[in-house]
Design an enzyme around this catalytic site. Structure first.
Site, PDB file in Angstrom:
ATOM      1  N   VAL A  11      10.995  14.380  10.121  1.00 47.93           N
ATOM      2  CA  VAL A  11      10.992  15.068   8.824  1.00 47.93           C
ATOM      3  C   VAL A  11      11.586  16.466   8.964  1.00 47.93           C
ATOM      4  O   VAL A  11      12.372  16.919   8.123  1.00 47.93           O
ATOM      5  CB  VAL A  11       9.554  15.144   8.251  1.00 47.93           C
ATOM      6  CG1 VAL A  11       9.514  15.975   6.974  1.00 47.93           C
ATOM      7  CG2 VAL A  11       9.009  13.753   7.993  1.00 47.93           C
ATOM      8  N   ARG A 152      12.425   7.816   3.544  1.00 45.64           N
ATOM      9  CA  ARG A 152      12.264   6.627   4.386  1.00 45.64           C
ATOM     10  C   ARG A 152      13.140   6.751   5.608  1.00 45.64           C
ATOM     11  O   ARG A 152      14.279   7.221   5.506  1.00 45.64           O
ATOM     12  CB  ARG A 152      12.700   5.362   3.627  1.00 45.64           C
ATOM     13  CG  ARG A 152      11.823   5.010   2.457  1.00 45.64           C
ATOM     14  CD  ARG A 152      12.553   4.091   1.517  1.00 45.64           C
ATOM     15  NE  ARG A 152      13.728   4.759   0.962  1.00 45.64           N
ATOM     16  CZ  ARG A 152      14.617   4.179   0.158  1.00 45.64           C
ATOM     17  NH1 ARG A 152      14.485   2.923  -0.168  1.00 45.64           N
ATOM     18  NH2 ARG A 152      15.652   4.853  -0.307  1.00 45.64           N
ATOM     19  N   LYS A 202       0.735  11.670  -2.264  1.00 46.80           N
ATOM     20  CA  LYS A 202       1.471  11.146  -1.109  1.00 46.80           C
ATOM     21  C   LYS A 202       0.722   9.946  -0.491  1.00 46.80           C
ATOM     22  O   LYS A 202       1.302   8.902  -0.225  1.00 46.80           O
ATOM     23  CB  LYS A 202       1.657  12.274  -0.083  1.00 46.80           C
ATOM     24  CG  LYS A 202       2.004  11.861   1.304  1.00 46.80           C
ATOM     25  CD  LYS A 202       3.467  11.517   1.461  1.00 46.80           C
ATOM     26  CE  LYS A 202       3.690  10.861   2.807  1.00 46.80           C
ATOM     27  NZ  LYS A 202       4.960  10.985   3.377  1.00 46.80           N
ATOM     28  N   ASN A 206       2.032   5.847  -0.619  1.00 44.00           N
ATOM     29  CA  ASN A 206       2.166   4.991   0.566  1.00 44.00           C
ATOM     30  C   ASN A 206       1.153   3.844   0.544  1.00 44.00           C
ATOM     31  O   ASN A 206       1.471   2.722   0.921  1.00 44.00           O
ATOM     32  CB  ASN A 206       2.021   5.824   1.840  1.00 44.00           C
ATOM     33  CG  ASN A 206       3.336   6.519   2.172  1.00 44.00           C
ATOM     34  OD1 ASN A 206       4.348   6.297   1.522  1.00 44.00           O
ATOM     35  ND2 ASN A 206       3.322   7.366   3.180  1.00 44.00           N
ATOM     36  N   GLY A 251       6.541 -10.592   5.478  1.00 43.34           N
ATOM     37  CA  GLY A 251       6.908 -10.503   6.891  1.00 43.34           C
ATOM     38  C   GLY A 251       5.668 -10.474   7.758  1.00 43.34           C
ATOM     39  O   GLY A 251       4.637 -11.065   7.412  1.00 43.34           O
ATOM     40  N   CYS A 258       4.149   5.855   8.956  1.00 42.61           N
ATOM     41  CA  CYS A 258       3.442   6.315   7.746  1.00 42.61           C
ATOM     42  C   CYS A 258       2.386   5.356   7.219  1.00 42.61           C
ATOM     43  O   CYS A 258       1.206   5.721   7.121  1.00 42.61           O
ATOM     44  CB  CYS A 258       4.452   6.595   6.644  1.00 42.61           C
ATOM     45  SG  CYS A 258       5.455   8.036   7.002  1.00 42.61           S
TER      46      CYS A 258
HETATM   47  C1  UDX Z   1       7.606   4.894   4.016  1.00 48.46           C
HETATM   48  C2  UDX Z   1       7.793   5.191   2.522  1.00 48.46           C
HETATM   49  O1  UDX Z   1       8.700   4.233   1.967  1.00 48.46           O
HETATM   50  C3  UDX Z   1       8.271   6.605   2.323  1.00 48.46           C
HETATM   51  O2  UDX Z   1       8.366   6.891   0.942  1.00 48.46           O
HETATM   52  C4  UDX Z   1       7.281   7.554   2.992  1.00 48.46           C
HETATM   53  O3  UDX Z   1       7.629   8.888   2.847  1.00 48.46           O
HETATM   54  C5  UDX Z   1       7.142   7.220   4.462  1.00 48.46           C
HETATM   55  O4  UDX Z   1       6.733   5.852   4.594  1.00 48.46           O
HETATM   56  P1  UDX Z   1       9.190   4.143   6.022  1.00 48.46           P
HETATM   57  O5  UDX Z   1       7.933   4.072   6.851  1.00 48.46           O
HETATM   58  O6  UDX Z   1      10.398   4.799   6.589  1.00 48.46           O
HETATM   59  O7  UDX Z   1       8.880   4.930   4.647  1.00 48.46           O
HETATM   60  O8  UDX Z   1       9.643   2.666   5.674  1.00 48.46           O
HETATM   61  P2  UDX Z   1       9.612   1.559   4.519  1.00 48.46           P
HETATM   62  O9  UDX Z   1      11.008   1.122   4.293  1.00 48.46           O
HETATM   63  O10 UDX Z   1       8.850   1.966   3.329  1.00 48.46           O
HETATM   64  O11 UDX Z   1       8.873   0.354   5.281  1.00 48.46           O
HETATM   65  C6  UDX Z   1       7.579   0.493   5.873  1.00 48.46           C
HETATM   66  C7  UDX Z   1       7.146  -0.822   6.488  1.00 48.46           C
HETATM   67  O12 UDX Z   1       6.913  -1.811   5.494  1.00 48.46           O
HETATM   68  C8  UDX Z   1       8.179  -1.441   7.433  1.00 48.46           C
HETATM   69  O13 UDX Z   1       7.476  -1.983   8.535  1.00 48.46           O
HETATM   70  C9  UDX Z   1       8.834  -2.535   6.610  1.00 48.46           C
HETATM   71  O14 UDX Z   1       9.383  -3.578   7.379  1.00 48.46           O
HETATM   72  C10 UDX Z   1       7.646  -3.004   5.800  1.00 48.46           C
HETATM   73  N1  UDX Z   1       8.030  -3.663   4.539  1.00 48.46           N
HETATM   74  C11 UDX Z   1       8.666  -2.946   3.571  1.00 48.46           C
HETATM   75  C12 UDX Z   1       7.709  -4.999   4.338  1.00 48.46           C
HETATM   76  O15 UDX Z   1       7.131  -5.657   5.208  1.00 48.46           O
HETATM   77  N2  UDX Z   1       8.039  -5.587   3.140  1.00 48.46           N
HETATM   78  C13 UDX Z   1       8.661  -4.905   2.150  1.00 48.46           C
HETATM   79  O16 UDX Z   1       8.910  -5.506   1.075  1.00 48.46           O
HETATM   80  C14 UDX Z   1       8.994  -3.553   2.367  1.00 48.46           C
END
Ligand code: UDX
Length: 433
Positions: A11, A152, A202, A206, A251, A258
């Site tokens: 970040v 993200r 926040k 999440n 999945g 996060c």
């Molecule tokens: C997340 C939030 O999206 C972001 O707004 C916040 O500030 C930080 O946390 P990030 O952790 O980078 O961001 O990834 P993200 O793309 O949201 O995916 C998080 C997890 O969820 C991953 O393991 C991803 O594979 C999983 N996921 C996401 C799923 O299993 N299915 C989905 O439909 C979407």
């Protein structure tokens, strides 16, 4: 404006480089000397698309520099962003030690009118503690605000340049107006809320996204029991505008730095305030147990993996990052090793974390083909484009009954079956493939 960003993790570096690209004078500050030395040479400690070039460009024009010295970076700063880590302890309580240590270190160098902004994810209510700490270390007026980040990994630069909203948690109108002026260039809606609402917002964002993922994973599991196909179910519900078709990929559960942490902390907070039996506890448990439950189902279909060679494709918790924190791939490998399988793994960016690096039963290779050579089973764990677009007919070993577990439902099952693999997806057993 003069901006100091404390913490050169993910970040922090993104925030620093983006503000520098908007014409501000930015200093990235970290106590980790080797990290700062690398950053001064233009080398990033992690992979993030577009960040490398942004850091180099902004450093070259003199807008971005890095230091370890608080006495250099704090006195002239108009704004100080605190972007240090806030890990969870085993109980789920957030560990604020790094934020507090940053505040303690910056306080003696503060000038009047500097605004300290907490970007690190901290629980609502932490501000009273932070204000008390700052006031005990400086005689200057202290202005504290909270601006949570919603970026993200994998698209962090674009998310920061084009945010959906800027949430400013500030009690004073004067502080809010200055922060609003700083963020107006982003062209996003700017909200003024209390610091506690910003922080709760926040966590809520999440936790909601994690809830969506958990929900669709539970529905996918039910599909495996009743002959429905999860892709068709998502299509069916997605036309309802209240639900939508986005962010609905089943999945092996959510990972990363996060969601697991924030859900755990909300579960802890809920328990602390008397809600012992809360949804966040259940969600956390479901997500944690998900991988072993899915792999148990694979064994029911294909038999034991003992002494079998399994290709694990993808190590990062998601594509376009080399971050393996809370990555499903690591839990998959732990499970496979416990089941006495051997693992060959491939990832375009991520490397095996230290706990696996010297394990005799794991071998990281540099191509998908090498990972799949001689494998009894193949698991697609991270949906990197080069993995999901790979032609698996090229690595089909006709002397074996190979299976392919597509944990992100990205392949075309008939083609995989025609190639002679036993195809396994998530929530799609009922589909005639
Ligand atoms: C997340 C939030 O999206 C972001 O707004 C916040 O500030 C930080 O946390 P990030 O952790 O980078 O961001 O990834 P993200 O793309 O949201 O995916 C998080 C997890 O969820 C991953 O393991 C991803 O594979 C999983 N996921 C996401 C799923 O299993 N299915 C989905 O439909 C979407």
């Amino acid at each position: 404006m003069n901006i100091t960003v404390i913490g050169t993790g993910f970040v922090g570096v993104v925030t620093a480089a983006v503000f520098a690209s908007l014409g501000h004078q930015v200093v990235g500050l970290d106590i980790d000397e080797s990290r700062v030395t690398q950053l001064q040479l233009g080398k990033l400690p992690f992979f993030e698309p577009e960040l490398d070039s942004l850091v180099q460009q902004t450093a070259t024009i003199g807008n971005l520099s890095f230091t370890t010295a608080y006495e250099e970076a704090i006195p002239s700063a108009d704004f100080i962003f605190v972007c240090v880590g806030t890990p969870s302890s085993d109980t789920g309580a957030v560990d604020l030690r790094f934020v507090e240590s940053a505040l303690r270190s910056l306080a003696p160098h503060l000038s009047d009118d500097t605004i300290v902004i907490i970007k690190s994810t901290v629980p609502p209510g932490s501000f009273t503690r932070f204000e008390k700490l700052l006031k005990s270390q400086t005689s200057h007026a202290v202005a504290l605000a909270s601006i949570p980040e919603f970026l993200r990994e994998g698209s962090a630069v674009q998310d920061t340049l084009h945010p959906s909203r800027i949430v400013i948690g500030a009690d004073s109108v004067h502080v809010f107006e200055q922060l609003k002026a700083l963020h107006v260039a982003f062209g996003a809606p700017i909200l003024q809320v209390t610091p506690a609402s910003a922080q709760m917002g926040k966590y809520a964002a999440n936790a909601y996204l994690a809830t969506r993922i958990t929900f669709i994973n539970q529905i996918a599991d039910l599909c495996e029991k009743n002959g429905a196909d999860i892709a068709e179910v998502i299509e069916t519900i997605g036309y309802d505008e209240r639900i939508g078709k986005h962010y609905w990929y089943p999945g092996l559960g959510y990972g990363g730095s996060c969601f697991p942490k924030d859900v755990k902390e909300l579960a802890y907070f809920s328990r602390q305030v008397g809600h012992g039996d809360n949804w966040f506890n259940d969600m956390q448990q479901f997500n944690e147990q998900r991988i072993s439950a899915a792999l148990d189902r694979v064994v029911t279909k294909v038999g034991s993996v003992k002494n079998k060679q399994i290709a694990v494709l993808g190590l990062a918790f998601k594509p376009q990052t080399d971050d393996t924190r809370e990555s499903p791939a690591l839990k998959v490998m732990e499970w496979l090793l416990k089941s006495q399988a051997t693992v060959t793994t491939y990832d375009p960016r991520a490397v095996l974390p230290s706990q696996f690096a010297h394990h005799q039963a794991i071998n990281q290779v540099d191509t998908i083909r090498k990972a799949c050579q001689g494998a009894d089973g193949i698991m697609i764990v991270t949906e990197w484009p080069e993995i999901v677009n790979f032609d698996f007919t090229r690595v089909r070993d006709k002397t074996k009954m190979q299976w392919l577990f597509d944990t992100r439902n990205r392949l075309h099952p008939p083609s995989i079956q025609e190639a002679g693999y036993q195809y396994i997806g998530i929530g799609r057993v009922g589909k005639k493939v």
